[in-house]
Design a protein around this motif. Structure first.
Motif, PDB file in Angstrom:
ATOM      1  N   UNK A  51       0.855  -1.176   0.000  1.00 46.44           N
ATOM      2  CA  UNK A  51       0.000   0.000   0.000  1.00 46.44           C
ATOM      3  C   UNK A  51       0.891   1.227   0.000  1.00 46.44           C
ATOM      4  N   UNK A  52       0.691   2.099  -1.000  1.00 48.02           N
ATOM      5  CA  UNK A  52       1.478   3.318  -1.100  1.00 48.02           C
ATOM      6  C   UNK A  52       0.533   4.509  -1.006  1.00 48.02           C
ATOM      7  N   UNK A  53       0.805   5.395  -0.060  1.00 47.70           N
ATOM      8  CA  UNK A  53       0.018   6.615   0.102  1.00 47.70           C
ATOM      9  C   UNK A  53       0.969   7.789  -0.068  1.00 47.70           C
ATOM     10  N   UNK A  54       0.717   8.603  -1.104  1.00 50.94           N
ATOM     11  CA  UNK A  54       1.553   9.766  -1.369  1.00 50.94           C
ATOM     12  C   UNK A  54       0.764  11.019  -0.983  1.00 50.94           C
ATOM     13  N   UNK A  55       1.206  11.696   0.095  1.00 47.19           N
ATOM     14  CA  UNK A  55       0.518  12.878   0.590  1.00 47.19           C
ATOM     15  C   UNK A  55       1.273  14.163   0.243  1.00 47.19           C
ATOM     16  N   UNK A  56       2.235  14.062  -0.621  1.00 43.12           N
ATOM     17  CA  UNK A  56       3.089  15.209  -0.913  1.00 43.12           C
ATOM     18  C   UNK A  56       2.269  16.400  -1.379  1.00 43.12           C
ATOM     19  N   UNK A  57       1.360  16.175  -2.338  1.00 39.43           N
ATOM     20  CA  UNK A  57       0.559  17.270  -2.874  1.00 39.43           C
ATOM     21  C   UNK A  57      -0.407  17.821  -1.819  1.00 39.43           C
ATOM     22  N   UNK A  58      -1.029  16.919  -1.009  1.00 37.82           N
ATOM     23  CA  UNK A  58      -1.955  17.372   0.032  1.00 37.82           C
ATOM     24  C   UNK A  58      -1.218  18.212   1.074  1.00 37.82           C
ATOM     25  N   UNK A  59      -0.012  17.812   1.448  1.00 36.39           N
ATOM     26  CA  UNK A  59       0.760  18.578   2.429  1.00 36.39           C
ATOM     27  C   UNK A  59       1.198  19.915   1.848  1.00 36.39           C
ATOM     28  N   UNK A  60       1.506  19.925   0.555  1.00 35.88           N
ATOM     29  CA  UNK A  60       1.890  21.186  -0.092  1.00 35.88           C
ATOM     30  C   UNK A  60       0.693  22.120  -0.166  1.00 35.88           C
ATOM     31  N   UNK A  61      -0.509  21.550  -0.364  1.00 38.84           N
ATOM     32  CA  UNK A  61      -1.723  22.372  -0.444  1.00 38.84           C
ATOM     33  C   UNK A  61      -2.013  23.085   0.871  1.00 38.84           C
ATOM     34  N   UNK A  62      -1.648  22.506   2.004  1.00 38.40           N
ATOM     35  CA  UNK A  62      -1.895  23.159   3.304  1.00 38.40           C
ATOM     36  C   UNK A  62      -0.602  23.770   3.858  1.00 38.40           C
ATOM     37  N   UNK A  63       0.346  23.993   2.972  1.00 35.46           N
ATOM     38  CA  UNK A  63       1.603  24.677   3.271  1.00 35.46           C
ATOM     39  C   UNK A  63       2.464  23.938   4.292  1.00 35.46           C
ATOM     40  N   UNK A  64       2.460  22.616   4.227  1.00 31.66           N
ATOM     41  CA  UNK A  64       3.401  21.809   5.014  1.00 31.66           C
ATOM     42  C   UNK A  64       4.362  21.148   4.026  1.00 31.66           C
ATOM     43  N   UNK A  65       5.192  21.979   3.424  1.00 33.78           N
ATOM     44  CA  UNK A  65       6.059  21.507   2.343  1.00 33.78           C
ATOM     45  C   UNK A  65       7.413  21.073   2.889  1.00 33.78           C
ATOM     46  N   UNK A  66       8.049  20.224   2.110  1.00 32.44           N
ATOM     47  CA  UNK A  66       9.407  19.822   2.459  1.00 32.44           C
ATOM     48  C   UNK A  66      10.368  20.956   2.114  1.00 32.44           C
ATOM     49  N   UNK A  67      11.584  20.861   2.596  1.00 28.52           N
ATOM     50  CA  UNK A  67      12.582  21.899   2.336  1.00 28.52           C
ATOM     51  C   UNK A  67      12.842  22.015   0.839  1.00 28.52           C
ATOM     52  N   UNK A  68      12.894  20.899   0.170  1.00 27.92           N
ATOM     53  CA  UNK A  68      13.152  20.906  -1.274  1.00 27.92           C
ATOM     54  C   UNK A  68      12.051  21.662  -2.006  1.00 27.92           C
ATOM     55  N   UNK A  69      10.772  21.387  -1.664  1.00 29.52           N
ATOM     56  CA  UNK A  69       9.665  22.085  -2.325  1.00 29.52           C
ATOM     57  C   UNK A  69       9.665  23.578  -1.979  1.00 29.52           C
ATOM     58  N   UNK A  70      10.003  23.901  -0.728  1.00 28.32           N
ATOM     59  CA  UNK A  70      10.056  25.317  -0.339  1.00 28.32           C
ATOM     60  C   UNK A  70      11.125  26.061  -1.152  1.00 28.32           C
ATOM     61  N   UNK A  71      12.261  25.433  -1.353  1.00 29.79           N
ATOM     62  CA  UNK A  71      13.332  26.063  -2.141  1.00 29.79           C
ATOM     63  C   UNK A  71      12.883  26.227  -3.583  1.00 29.79           C
ATOM     64  N   UNK A  72      12.239  25.173  -4.145  1.00 32.35           N
ATOM     65  CA  UNK A  72      11.759  25.269  -5.530  1.00 32.35           C
ATOM     66  C   UNK A  72      10.719  26.373  -5.663  1.00 32.35           C
ATOM     67  N   UNK A  73       9.768  26.453  -4.679  1.00 35.93           N
ATOM     68  CA  UNK A  73       8.744  27.496  -4.727  1.00 35.93           C
ATOM     69  C   UNK A  73       9.372  28.888  -4.617  1.00 35.93           C
ATOM     70  N   UNK A  74      10.341  29.024  -3.703  1.00 40.30           N
ATOM     71  CA  UNK A  74      10.997  30.323  -3.537  1.00 40.30           C
ATOM     72  C   UNK A  74      11.723  30.720  -4.816  1.00 40.30           C
ATOM     73  N   UNK A  75      12.373  29.787  -5.465  1.00 38.55           N
ATOM     74  CA  UNK A  75      13.085  30.080  -6.717  1.00 38.55           C
ATOM     75  C   UNK A  75      12.086  30.471  -7.806  1.00 38.55           C
ATOM     76  N   UNK A  76      10.967  29.758  -7.885  1.00 38.00           N
ATOM     77  CA  UNK A  76       9.964  30.058  -8.900  1.00 38.00           C
ATOM     78  C   UNK A  76       9.329  31.435  -8.650  1.00 38.00           C
ATOM     79  N   UNK A  77       8.996  31.703  -7.358  1.00 35.20           N
ATOM     80  CA  UNK A  77       8.421  33.010  -7.023  1.00 35.20           C
ATOM     81  C   UNK A  77       9.424  34.143  -7.266  1.00 35.20           C
ATOM     82  N   UNK A  78      10.677  33.898  -6.943  1.00 31.96           N
ATOM     83  CA  UNK A  78      11.713  34.909  -7.192  1.00 31.96           C
ATOM     84  C   UNK A  78      11.831  35.221  -8.665  1.00 31.96           C
TER      85      UNK A  78
END
Length: 183
Positions: A51-78
């Motif tokens: 059983x594989x449960x991937x919550x990455x997108x759900x956690x990103x939707x409620x702003x509980x992102x991993x460091x990697x996603x935060x860096x990518x978002x900051x780079x994209x927003x910049x």
């Protein structure tokens, strides 16, 4: 006148018979029986389910992102802020060039900078629909059973028979006799 007479007197013979009953006994001893049941061969192969449960997108939707996603978002927003800043400055330069045509560029630019963009408000702690990805690979169980035949050994025992035959004894108890008298 006297007539001569013959008198005969007979005694029959008597036979004596005596018997002794015969005897017979039969005894059947139990047979010898030995049964052995070897264990069956049993092999069970199990592949567990996954059983594989991937919550990455759900956690990103409620702003509980991993460091990697935060860096990518900051780079994209910049990058996006940089491009929108360049576009804004180009637009302001173009507006300032139209001052000579009677366009009030400075007040228009000031108004845009003070108002800013309209902000949208939404509930921020509810993830989007379908953001949790679930996949299941069912497990598999293989059962291989091989029975072993029982080992049976037996011996038959013969019956034990004792027989005493009957006896019959015949003898002459009384002899026959004949007595003859003359008168």
């Amino acid at each position: 006148m006297k007539i001569p007479q013959i008198r005969m007197q007979t005694t029959p013979a008597h036979i004596g018979i005596s018997t002794k009953k015969g005897e017979m006994s039969i005894e059947q001893p139990l047979g010898d029986l030995q049964i052995e049941q070897p264990k069956a061969f049993l092999n069970i192969t199990k592949i567990p389910g996954k059983l594989t449960i991937d919550q990455t997108q759900a956690r990103a939707d409620i702003d509980l992102k991993s460091v990697k996603l935060r860096i990518e978002d900051a780079a994209r927003l910049g990058k996006q802020d940089l491009l929108s800043g360049i576009a804004r400055r180009i637009q302001e330069g173009a507006d300032l060039m139209q001052i000579e045509n009677g366009f009030n560029a400075i007040s228009s630019i000031s108004k845009r900078n003070i108002e800013g963009e309209k902000k949208e408000f939404n509930i921020g702690w509810v993830p989007s629909i379908g953001s949790v990805k679930i996949s299941y690979e069912p497990g598999k169980v293989d059962v291989e059973a091989t029975p072993n035949k029982p080992k049976i050994e037996y011996n038959l025992n013969k019956p034990i028979i004792n027989y005493n035959p009957s006896e019959v004894t015949i003898n002459l108890k009384q002899h026959a006799s004949l007595k003859i008298d003359f008168e």
